[in-house]
Enzyme design. Structure first.
Site, mmCIF file in Angstrom:
data_model
loop_
_atom_site.group_PDB
_atom_site.id
_atom_site.type_symbol
_atom_site.label_atom_id
_atom_site.label_comp_id
_atom_site.label_asym_id
_atom_site.label_seq_id
_atom_site.Cartn_x
_atom_site.Cartn_y
_atom_site.Cartn_z
ATOM 1 N N TYR A 119 53.213 43.686 -8.609
ATOM 2 C CA TYR A 119 54.075 43.722 -7.220
ATOM 3 C C TYR A 119 52.892 43.577 -6.064
ATOM 4 O O TYR A 119 51.765 43.504 -6.367
ATOM 5 C CB TYR A 119 54.830 45.052 -7.394
ATOM 6 N N LYS A 192 59.925 41.956 -8.904
ATOM 7 C CA LYS A 192 61.046 43.020 -8.411
ATOM 8 C C LYS A 192 61.655 43.213 -9.646
ATOM 9 O O LYS A 192 62.087 44.577 -10.039
ATOM 10 C CB LYS A 192 61.931 42.494 -7.365
#
Length: 585
Positions: A119, A192
């Protein structure tokens, strides 16, 4: 989710080739090398002898049998040997593409270390290199040039209406402070969902990443012969809106129970889309609402640490884009919930954007910013030395801080070093424990670095940043630097919505999430973190989920009974990265 949840829906088909039965085992029609190509069921060297024979892979795998733990240890060793963060990101993606359980086991075991790899910030580099590093597609790609194929594309997943809990959709216009990266934004949706699973326990086979390809305005992509997206500029607003309306109508009809999570939508569209759909469908925008929730949590923790009630704080927000506006809105909602009028609540905020302090006469003020505009009469005597153009001079941040004497200073401007020593010392001169949140990502764009903030405030500042920073030692005290990472809240919000089968995500549910996070820390001790640490994400997500589910029940939007909202019930609901039997169908 977990095995116990699966028994409630026996023989639930997940696709034409593999599904789970009432016992939690996988049933599959696949045989031979096709088994090894399906990341849902592939166990590699962990297949038992019986599974190898019955599935036709006995001769396709080395004879040794390794446990999941041994496989995870080997993958982690390979990971550690790689020379760059981008190489690590790519390698983990390849593991996910061949064996989902193994991927999530490695990620869960090393979440603190790997979160910045899968991420922010490394995913930004992966997005920039998406077309060059492309290996295997994941998710659904929808083209504005073929809106009539939206339903066909979604049905290509072979998922039925009850098979989907979560959809993360992006148009990739505003990626992590790096802007418009076209089709590469698929990596942010995939990343995500990885955090939803690793931190929240949401089943990966019940989630879909979606790329809404409406073109790109980045010349380097349009000129790149390897670029994989639509090779034209972003479409006009009317075409965009028609495409989005068609997508929302189709996806909510096909998967009526799924949360529709908007990700990295551009500033001109993010708020507008959220307001258009939030009362009609089960939807959530992490850049607006998630950012607002995690920063509200930091402020609530600071309220406990300072002993100053929220309604007595003065908040300056520097950067009134999607994130800054979302933070202000979430704080304002809490003030309204505490009994303040709309005018009283708005009076606690001073919003500074590219034209300086937003006032009634500031040009180009968006509707979402308008509630925070100060009256021109109030600031008549303030210094105006921010020259924006030939027709307007604005009130700069330093003058706002000097006049307002804020107790909370929030940065979402992507302006490196904007919180300089003069501004911070001016703030600290009038506040016993200043709350300073430079949350712009990535690290290079932070408005200030924690070491400076601690030094300039003589160790009194309560600090949270958007990117991870190492602890700071000052005057023999070690300060743990909180990271206002949305990952502290969105996995738990998603899990709580799924547990409660909520029909909408309400403001009270978001406030409950922030309160749950704030209650997990005690920042009264000098040096203590304002927020839970990333290595506690799974525990944090569980606490958030329980609070969100209960708030959904109180708001009357939950469809499951209160017994399903307890810590024990939601713990059982979570998916764990464990191998299950794989049986021939």
């Amino acid at each position: 989710m977990a095995h116990s949840a699966e028994t409630e829906r026996p023989s639930r088909r997940i696709g034409p080739t593999a599904w789970t039965d009432g016992s939690g085992a996988w049933r599959t029609r696949l045989r031979g090398r096709h088994i090894l190509s399906d990341p849902r069921v592939n166990k590699g060297t962990a297949f038992s002898d019986e599974e190898r024979r019955s599935l036709g892979v006995a001769g396709l795998i080395p004879p040794a049998h390794l446990s999941l733990e041994q496989q995870a240890e080997r993958v982690y060793g390979q990971y550690r040997d790689l020379p760059s963060n981008l190489a690590k990101n790519v390698m983990l993606g390849e593991v996910r593409d061949r064996n989902e359980v193994l991927y999530y086991r490695v990620l869960a075991d090393h979440l603190t270390e790997m979160l910045p790899i899968v991420y922010t910030p490394t995913v930004g580099e992966a997005i920039e290199r998406y077309s060059q590093e492309y290996r295997r597609p994941r998710g659904v790609y929808l083209s504005v040039d073929q809106p009539e194929r939206i339903e066909e594309a979604l049905l290509d997943t072979c998922l039925r209406p009850g098979d989907v809990d979560l959809i993360v959709a992006t148009d990739s216009q505003a990626i992590l402070g790096i802007g418009d990266w076209g089709v590469g934004g698929m990596d942010i949706a995939v990343g995500k969902l990885g955090i939803y699973t690793a931190a929240g326990g949401i089943r990966p086979d019940r989630a879909i990443p979606v790329m809404l390809d409406v073109g790109t305005d980045r010349p380097s992509l349009l000129e790149d012969p390897l670029y994989l997206g639509n090779r034209h500029p972003r479409v006009a607003a009317e075409v965009y809106d028609d495409f989005l309306d068609r997508f929302v109508e189709t996806v909510t009809r096909l998967f009526p129970d799924a949360i529709l999570h908007w990700e990295d939508i551009g500033v001109t569209n993010a708020r507008r889309l959220l307001e258009r759909y939030r009362d009609r469908v089960l939807t959530f925008n992490d850049d607006v609402q998630g950012t607002g929730v995690v920063n509200l949590a930091a402020v609530l923790a600071a309220v406990r640490a300072t002993g100053i009630p929220l309604c007595e704080h003065r908040v300056v927000v520097f950067g009134m884009g999607t994130a800054g506006n979302g933070i202000a809105d979430q704080l304002r909602h809490s003030l309204l919930a505490a009994g303040l009028s709309a005018e009283e609540a708005a009076g606690h905020f001073w919003a500074v954007d590219r034209f300086g302090l937003i006032t009634d006469s500031t040009p180009e003020v968006r509707p979402s910013q308008r509630p925070y505009a100060r009256s021109d009469a109030e600031v008549a005597g303030w210094r105006r030395d921010l020259s924006v153009d030939d027709h307007f001079s604005g009130i700069a941040l330093d003058e706002v801080v000097r006049r307002v004497r804020p107790t909370v200073l929030i940065g979402t401007s992507a302006r490196t070093g904007a919180f300089d020593e003069d501004i911070v010392r001016e703030m600290a001169a009038h506040v016993k424990r200043p709350v300073i949140l430079p949350i712009s990502n990535p690290t290079a764009l932070a408005e200030a670095v924690p070491a400076d903030l601690v030094k300039w405030t003589d160790g009194r500042a309560l600090v949270a940043t958007g990117s991870p920073f190492d602890p700071v030692t000052y005057d023999r005290v070690t300060y743990e630097i909180a990271q206002a990472n949305n990952a502290l809240v969105f996995p738990g919000i998603g899990l709580g919505v799924i547990a409660s089968r909520a029909t909408r995500i309400t403001d009270a549910m978001l406030a409950a999430a922030a309160g749950a996070v704030a209650e997990l820390v005690d920042a009264t001790t000098l040096g203590a973190s304002l927020l839970p640490q990333v290595h506690d994400l799974r525990a944090t997500s569980l606490a958030v989920a329980v609070a969100v589910a209960e708030a959904a029940r109180r708001d009357g939007v939950a469809r499951t009974p209160a017994a399903a909202h307890t810590t024990e019930a939601i713990s059982r609901l979570r998916w764990e990265p464990e191998y299950r039997p794989v049986l021939p169908a």
